[in-house]
Structure formats: structure tokens, C-alpha cells
Design a protein around this motif. Sequence first.
Motif: not given
Length: 284
Positions: A279-283
Motif C-alpha cells: 500500500p502507498p501509505t506503508t511506513e
Amino acid sequence: MRVNSLYTDPGGGAVCKEQFVEFPDQPVDPVPPAGPVLFGNIEAGGFTVTKDLVDDSGKIPADTEFTVRVACIFNGQSVDGYPRDLTLADGDSATLGPLANGTTCTVTEPDSQGATVGISQPSVTIPQDDGITVTVTNTYPAGTGEVAKIVQLQGDLPPDLIAPGTAFPIDISCTFPDTAGFPNAGQPIPGFDPLRETITSGQPGQAGTPVTFGQLPVGSQCTVTEPTDTNNGATEVDIQPTEPVIITESPEPVRVSVTNVYEPAAIKIIKTVQGATLPPTTEF
């Protein structure tokens, strides 16, 4: 002295008679009076004018010439050949005369060339002042300048990033006063074209030990610069005042500050992921 004389008969007949007549002896040529003589027996005298250059900085050319004017009056009239202009450099002298007794002369300097002029005796009268020396002194006072280094650390930079005592080369460029008539007006001063000096930093935000430069002629203009390749990586260099400083005769030097500002570097980090799809929000 004896001379022969010839008499004639009043009645018309010629009578020759030799007679000796005695006259007191007279000198053939009168003995002139002692001392100089002008226009017959009018006694005369003269005086000397000499030039003295006082250069507190040691930067004024030693062969600088000055014009000294001498005007003389006798019986209400200008003496023939006066006013007379004398061109004199440091140590030069000129002797004037013979001048008849009763002559009054004034000594002036029309163009001081930026110097302070002092005349030991501006008015001379003959014979009272016969043989004197009038000294015309041109004085060029001097002053000094001072440069100090300040280091400013911004943000959370460590206080020992620039250690106290760190050396910073600077260049000091100075020119002669840009005053009409001043020797070498506006030209670079030898030795300051430029002068390379080294100043050192103090504690962050505080001035280091200053460096003094000079002596320089009062009125000289000086500019301080810091080479960009020797400023120890400063973000900004601020030199105050921004305009050239002018050397004064004050016992206090004119001051220049060179402030080096250091700021934290901005670092941008970009994360890339290879292989897996996340996911693009993975930190991380």
C-alpha cells in the motif's frame, strides 16, 4: 692734488701764466659700506624657505612636490619678480634676495594637497629677519583599522563545529583619499593592494581576537573581503559595514566585522520499494 690754470688779460691781450692750485686729496673710488648693497647705498638682506614633510603613515610618496608662494612689497609696490612660486619637495630649500631694507614678504602655500600646513614665520621683514629660515611643514596624519571574526551557528549544529581559534584568511584593499590634489588620489596604497591577513574565530556568537591594519593616511578608503574558498564552508558571509571604511585620526581604529553563518544542511530521503506491492501509505 695740483692742477695748472690758464688766465687771460681782461683788456684783450693774452697773458699766459702757470699757477698751481692746491686741492685736498680725494679717493678715486669710494669704499662701499660693509654688507650687501642694493640700488646704491641701500642695504639689503634675504631669507631661506625650506620644505618639511611629516608623513605619519609612511605611505605618502617622498618625492611629492609642493608650491610655496612668496610675495614681497617695498615702498607699497610689489618687488620685481614677485610673487614668486617655489617648487619644493621634502628637504628642499630656496634662498631669496637680495631684498632692500624695508621689504616685507609673505609666505603661503596655495595648494596643501590634502595636508595640514604650518608655516614657522608667514611674514618676513628685512632687515629685522635677515638670514632667517622659514619652514613650511606639510603634515599627513594617519589612523588604523581593525577586523574581527564572528561565527554564528544556526539550528542544532554542535558548538564545536567551528572551534575557537579557527583561521580565516581575509583581503584588505585600501586606496589613497579621493581628494583633489592629494598625492596619488584614489590610487591603491602600496602594500594594501590587497593585504592578506588572517583572523581567528572566538566562541560561537563572539568576536575572535581582532587584527589591526595600518598606519594609513587619514581619509584612506578600505574594503575587506573573504575568499569563498577559504571560509570553512560558511552558508553566508556578512561583512559590516557594507561600504568601504574611511580611516580617521581617532586613537580608536575603524572597525570591520566579518561574520560567518553556518546553517544545518537540509537532507531529503526518498524511499523506494522493489519486488513486493505494498500500500502507498506503508511506513518504514
